[in-house]
Design a protein around this motif. Sequence first.
Motif, mmCIF file in Angstrom:
data_model
loop_
_atom_site.group_PDB
_atom_site.id
_atom_site.type_symbol
_atom_site.label_atom_id
_atom_site.label_comp_id
_atom_site.label_asym_id
_atom_site.label_seq_id
_atom_site.Cartn_x
_atom_site.Cartn_y
_atom_site.Cartn_z
ATOM 1 N N THR A 379 0.849 -1.188 0.000
ATOM 2 C CA THR A 379 0.000 0.000 0.000
ATOM 3 C C THR A 379 0.881 1.233 0.000
ATOM 4 O O THR A 379 1.720 1.411 0.896
ATOM 5 C CB THR A 379 -0.909 0.022 1.236
ATOM 6 N N ILE A 508 -5.168 -3.937 -8.754
ATOM 7 C CA ILE A 508 -4.557 -2.666 -8.343
ATOM 8 C C ILE A 508 -5.693 -1.733 -7.945
ATOM 9 O O ILE A 508 -6.647 -1.549 -8.705
ATOM 10 C CB ILE A 508 -3.716 -2.049 -9.470
ATOM 11 N N LEU A 509 -5.583 -1.157 -6.768
ATOM 12 C CA LEU A 509 -6.631 -0.285 -6.245
ATOM 13 C C LEU A 509 -6.103 1.140 -6.142
ATOM 14 O O LEU A 509 -5.002 1.366 -5.639
ATOM 15 C CB LEU A 509 -7.086 -0.773 -4.871
ATOM 16 N N ILE A 510 -6.901 2.076 -6.623
ATOM 17 C CA ILE A 510 -6.529 3.498 -6.556
ATOM 18 C C ILE A 510 -7.631 4.250 -5.818
ATOM 19 O O ILE A 510 -8.791 4.241 -6.238
ATOM 20 C CB ILE A 510 -6.330 4.083 -7.969
ATOM 21 N N LEU A 511 -7.252 4.893 -4.728
ATOM 22 C CA LEU A 511 -8.195 5.689 -3.933
ATOM 23 C C LEU A 511 -7.683 7.127 -3.904
ATOM 24 O O LEU A 511 -6.686 7.427 -3.256
ATOM 25 C CB LEU A 511 -8.317 5.136 -2.508
ATOM 26 N N ILE A 530 -11.697 -0.523 4.039
ATOM 27 C CA ILE A 530 -10.512 -0.317 3.205
ATOM 28 C C ILE A 530 -9.396 -1.270 3.609
ATOM 29 O O ILE A 530 -8.721 -1.868 2.765
ATOM 30 C CB ILE A 530 -10.036 1.145 3.290
ATOM 31 N N LEU A 534 -7.513 -3.796 1.077
ATOM 32 C CA LEU A 534 -6.110 -3.613 0.715
ATOM 33 C C LEU A 534 -5.314 -4.896 0.770
ATOM 34 O O LEU A 534 -4.268 -5.017 0.116
ATOM 35 C CB LEU A 534 -5.467 -2.578 1.647
ATOM 36 N N ARG A 537 -3.632 -6.736 -2.387
ATOM 37 C CA ARG A 537 -3.730 -5.882 -3.572
ATOM 38 C C ARG A 537 -2.694 -4.769 -3.506
ATOM 39 O O ARG A 537 -2.430 -4.229 -2.438
ATOM 40 C CB ARG A 537 -5.113 -5.254 -3.693
ATOM 41 N N THR A 538 -2.162 -4.412 -4.662
ATOM 42 C CA THR A 538 -1.307 -3.235 -4.728
ATOM 43 C C THR A 538 -2.223 -2.011 -4.728
ATOM 44 O O THR A 538 -3.123 -1.912 -5.554
ATOM 45 C CB THR A 538 -0.455 -3.246 -6.007
ATOM 46 N N SER A 539 -1.981 -1.117 -3.790
ATOM 47 C CA SER A 539 -2.909 0.003 -3.618
ATOM 48 C C SER A 539 -2.168 1.329 -3.578
ATOM 49 O O SER A 539 -1.080 1.435 -2.996
ATOM 50 C CB SER A 539 -3.720 -0.165 -2.330
ATOM 51 N N VAL A 541 -2.985 5.216 -2.463
ATOM 52 C CA VAL A 541 -3.935 6.007 -1.707
ATOM 53 C C VAL A 541 -3.464 7.455 -1.675
ATOM 54 O O VAL A 541 -2.338 7.738 -1.247
ATOM 55 C CB VAL A 541 -4.089 5.469 -0.268
#
Length: 594
Positions: A379, A508-511, A530, A534, A537-539, A541
């Motif tokens: 993260t 891949i997570l984008i916040l 959240i 996470l 996962r590659t995140s 933030v």
Amino acid sequence: MAKNSVRQDENTNSISNKDLIFRLFDYLKPYKLKVFFILVLLIYVMICGLLNPYLMKLAIDKYISQKNLQGLVIIAIVMFILNFLSMIASAASIRMMAKVTNTVLLEIRQQLYKHIQKLSFSFFDNRPVGKILARVIGDVNSLQELFSTSITSFIPEILTLICVTFIMFYMNFQLALVSILVLPFLAITLFSIETISRKRWQIYRKKRSNLNAYTHEDFSGIRVIKGFAEEEKTSSNFLLFTKDMMNSFVKAVRLNDSFWPIVTLSSGVGTVLVFGYGVSLIKWGSMTIGTMVAFISYVSMFWRPIINISNFYNTLITNFAAGERIFEILDIEPDIIDIKNHIMPKIKGTVQFKNLTFSYDNHTNTLNNINFKINPGETIALVGSTGSGKTTIVNLISRFYDATKGEVLIDGKDVKNFTIESLRSQMGIMLQDTFLFSSTIRENIRYGKLDATDEEVIAAAKSANAHNFIINLEKGYDTEVNERGSRLSVGQRQLISFARALLANPRILILDEATSNIDTYTEKLVQEGIQKLLIGRTSFVIAHRLSTIRNADKIMVIDNGNIAEAGTHKELMKLKGLYHDLFMSQYKFLNEAN
């Protein structure tokens, strides 16, 4: 592309008449058999029209002069049958052509819409949405008359003109020459008008586009307008835009209206010359009265297609500007080139920037030689002042833009080498500017995975802690949220957006400021969701509340397009640099507020 505002006229590229006509009529190629049949019907109508004067000549010179009633009745019956069938053929051709025209317009609009969807954000950044709508709707609609009249009017009228001219010269060569004496004057005059008229219609299209853009922007920001009680001012501005459009339209129409008088005057002069010379021929015994009556009818038929062709030419000029505006959009090449059939394999989650530089305008760099590598499951928090480049970094990962220099690698592969769909389908993106479609809550959440079951939708809502407020609504998950989700609070919209991202089950997570508009209690619940999301996962933030990203595996401080600092929360606090100062200033502010 130069930036354009609602008050600024668009710069459009001119296309030659020849190229424009060929490009427009390329859309009729798939319907060439239908068009051919329509032309057959119209040719029949034309032949009937050409025969009428000749049959009248026969009736006068042969049957009336000889008092042959039986022959006269036969001529009348033949004329009735021919003209009745002509009426049916004419009606059928108009209906068929209307269907073809509407189908072509549907294809043009669909092609334009799909092409606009492929264009990069830079296209939308530089052009008001209202001006895009003006091209997709208004400009495409403007082509309807052009397509229909080109087949049902222009081509038959050309054929009629050729046939009538041949008949006239066959009947009396001298009289035919007299009838066409005014044509050179007419051609020069119409060509001169066309040059000015086309420019005026271009101006009108631009002014109408400005009005459309202002209206769209005005109603999109209606809450702000009402909040500041600026209704009178916006109404005054709307009136100014409307007057600009009206004045430009009047100028264009005024010039176009001169077509009709000029053609009518030429027709009148030509007919008078023919009549005067024809009477002389009858006196000299060179021509019969029946031939004279028929010839006058043919002269009328000679000028009718000229008048109709002039009207078509008028229509052509009127709608050339619309065609130019449509093809200008279609000719824009997307900045992001989609490599077809190159599918991104299942993402593991390694993300790397190699010597990456990016500029939105090719002049000022937003990011400068960025280098970093993120391992799967990590993260990463991006912090920094507004405009430092945080959102640009995640936009490049999502490939909303391509790097000016350098590479964006996922699992060691350049993102440019794969289809955009196969890349973004493995990403979950939740932006600060939450957008909901005017549909139900269920459908808005399902947008993250279109084939998701109701159970999966509810599970995602529960993970985002949105389930409780949803079931308390009148229709629960089937509640309509209205346009842009205006029926819900800002926090509720963000929770639904978060559930949508959860449902996509991204690698891949984008916040991006995902919790900026949620109250403290709700934020606590969302943070719990959240943390679950996470895992594995590659995140990435982005958060201004630094307290929410203390547990990130790595924090990168972005300053003026550079990575100023990078490390864990503890490591950066020990450095006592930018991050330390930002964190302590927020901590002090929160303590003072309490």
